[in-house]
Design an enzyme around this catalytic site. Sequence first.
Site, PDB file in Angstrom:
ATOM      1  N   ILE A   1     -22.507 -16.602  10.761  1.00 29.23           N
ATOM      2  CA  ILE A   1     -23.576 -17.566  10.480  1.00 29.23           C
ATOM      3  C   ILE A   1     -24.194 -17.303   9.104  1.00 29.23           C
ATOM      4  O   ILE A   1     -24.406 -18.232   8.318  1.00 29.23           O
ATOM      5  CB  ILE A   1     -24.648 -17.537  11.599  1.00 29.23           C
ATOM      6  CG1 ILE A   1     -24.005 -17.943  12.934  1.00 29.23           C
ATOM      7  CG2 ILE A   1     -25.812 -18.474  11.259  1.00 29.23           C
ATOM      8  CD1 ILE A   1     -24.918 -17.815  14.148  1.00 29.23           C
TER       9      ILE A   1
ATOM     10  N   ARG B   1     -33.290 -13.425  15.925  1.00 24.09           N
ATOM     11  CA  ARG B   1     -33.991 -13.018  17.143  1.00 24.09           C
ATOM     12  C   ARG B   1     -35.408 -12.599  16.767  1.00 24.09           C
ATOM     13  O   ARG B   1     -35.618 -11.892  15.768  1.00 24.09           O
ATOM     14  CB  ARG B   1     -33.279 -11.851  17.822  1.00 24.09           C
ATOM     15  CG  ARG B   1     -32.002 -12.214  18.555  1.00 24.09           C
ATOM     16  CD  ARG B   1     -32.251 -13.061  19.803  1.00 24.09           C
ATOM     17  NE  ARG B   1     -31.041 -13.352  20.542  1.00 24.09           N
ATOM     18  CZ  ARG B   1     -30.314 -14.482  20.415  1.00 24.09           C
ATOM     19  NH1 ARG B   1     -30.684 -15.425  19.576  1.00 24.09           N
ATOM     20  NH2 ARG B   1     -29.234 -14.663  21.152  1.00 24.09           N
TER      21      ARG B   1
ATOM     22  N   GLU C   1     -41.421 -14.836  23.071  1.00 22.52           N
ATOM     23  CA  GLU C   1     -40.814 -16.151  23.111  1.00 22.52           C
ATOM     24  C   GLU C   1     -40.817 -16.633  24.553  1.00 22.52           C
ATOM     25  O   GLU C   1     -40.294 -15.902  25.410  1.00 22.52           O
ATOM     26  CB  GLU C   1     -39.377 -16.050  22.582  1.00 22.52           C
ATOM     27  CG  GLU C   1     -38.740 -17.356  22.261  1.00 22.52           C
ATOM     28  CD  GLU C   1     -37.416 -17.155  21.501  1.00 22.52           C
ATOM     29  OE1 GLU C   1     -36.386 -17.511  22.094  1.00 22.52           O
ATOM     30  OE2 GLU C   1     -37.430 -16.635  20.366  1.00 22.52           O
TER      31      GLU C   1
ATOM     32  N   HIS D   1     -36.460 -22.261  19.337  1.00 22.18           N
ATOM     33  CA  HIS D   1     -35.115 -21.701  19.516  1.00 22.18           C
ATOM     34  C   HIS D   1     -34.075 -22.818  19.670  1.00 22.18           C
ATOM     35  O   HIS D   1     -33.369 -22.889  20.680  1.00 22.18           O
ATOM     36  CB  HIS D   1     -35.099 -20.753  20.721  1.00 22.18           C
ATOM     37  CG  HIS D   1     -33.996 -19.739  20.672  1.00 22.18           C
ATOM     38  ND1 HIS D   1     -34.175 -18.427  21.043  1.00 22.18           N
ATOM     39  CD2 HIS D   1     -32.694 -19.832  20.311  1.00 22.18           C
ATOM     40  CE1 HIS D   1     -33.032 -17.767  20.906  1.00 22.18           C
ATOM     41  NE2 HIS D   1     -32.123 -18.603  20.456  1.00 22.18           N
TER      42      HIS D   1
HETATM   43  C1  8YV Z   1     -28.690 -20.231  22.265  1.00 21.83           C
HETATM   44  C2  8YV Z   1     -28.486 -18.363  20.518  1.00 21.83           C
HETATM   45  O1  8YV Z   1     -29.497 -21.334  22.225  1.00 21.83           O
HETATM   46  O2  8YV Z   1     -26.138 -18.251  20.513  1.00 21.83           O
HETATM   47  C3  8YV Z   1     -27.190 -17.641  20.421  1.00 21.83           C
HETATM   48  O3  8YV Z   1     -27.213 -16.408  20.247  1.00 21.83           O
HETATM   49  O4  8YV Z   1     -29.494 -17.806  20.287  1.00 21.83           O
HETATM   50  C4  8YV Z   1     -28.538 -19.809  20.843  1.00 21.83           C
HETATM   51  O5  8YV Z   1     -27.428 -20.483  20.366  1.00 21.83           O
HETATM   52  C5  8YV Z   1     -29.230 -19.281  23.246  1.00 21.83           C
HETATM   53  O6  8YV Z   1     -28.445 -18.143  23.332  1.00 21.83           O
HETATM   54  C6  8YV Z   1     -29.354 -19.984  24.603  1.00 21.83           C
HETATM   55  O7  8YV Z   1     -29.032 -19.172  25.700  1.00 21.83           O
END
Ligand code: 8YV
Length: 331
Positions: free
Chosen positions: A164, A242, A271, A290
């Site tokens: 990412i 995070r 959160e 989120h």
């Molecule tokens: C999700 C995320 O929305 O992929 C991840 O690590 O934080 C997000 O894409 C999240 O995990 C929902 O459970």
Amino acid sequence: MTSPTSSRPKILVTRRQFQDQVDRLNEVSDALVLDRPAPATPDELRAAAAGAHGIFAHITDAVDGAVMDAAGPNLKVIAEFGVGYDNIDVDAASERNIAVGNTPGVLTETAADFGFTMIQAAGRRIAESDRFVRRGEWQWFEPLDLLGVDIFGSTLGIVGFGRIGSAVARRALASGMEVIYVTRSQPENDLGCERVGTLDELLERSDFVSLHCPLTPETNGLIGPDQLKRMKPEASLINTARGPIVNTDALAAALRDGDIAYAALDVTDPEPIPPDHPLVTMENVTIVPHIASATVGTRRKMSEMTVENILATIDGKLPPNCVNADRINWG
Ligand code: 8YV
């Protein structure tokens, strides 16, 4: 629902999901979907997990050893709906021979789109400007009001240059930014970004600092008071990774005292963040709930991948995307 006499495996799906994906599970198993507005409490999670072969887990579920023990010896897989799996105790799962799956790759571009959107939202004060109009304060053209920071020509510092982070870098380069980064694991990149020696150097040089590292014991609290003080007073901090990577109290103080100019947050600690939290009441903060991966196409692919991780295990195979494959022995 699992009937007491059913011999089909039970799969606990801890949040509402795409019905066609639940239907796929139900072809070979009995899916118990916790179809309610709020996430399960730890007690509810343990009770719902009893007897499960698999858990379709979400960021809101702390899947620890106690949940695994409550599920019992049938539990073979915990499949995270997401690429980050810091809510799962992977060591505890490995010790119990339970595979942990996740959904890498399918959300990279969507999360990077969103990360770059948040950089622009911070630099150009989008949410603050929207609130200004909604409050009825837009009376006339004011040449010196709501001035932002140029995106073009500014320096973006990326913390964590994985899938990412590097996808955000590509967007930033296309918009005329200089991109510098620190990373734990990646080798040199071929994008033309500069890898800097230390986080301190990155913080001191960047106009925008964007976080893209996983939450681990090493990154918990990575951005605290000392780090925020190193940033430029006109700089913005963007967190789409995070919440606990940033010390929330230190961030609120830095924004209040002018140590940094702006924060754009897709994730927070805690959160959800309470509506009366200082960060929520500050004008120089944008907070969204989120949603970096929240497009129809991407969430659907994540759901499909999570189901595939579970279905493989019903067939006796490891999940196609398994984070602890080297620690699982199913004979
Ligand atoms: C999700 C995320 O929305 O992929 C991840 O690590 O934080 C997000 O894409 C999240 O995990 C929902 O459970």
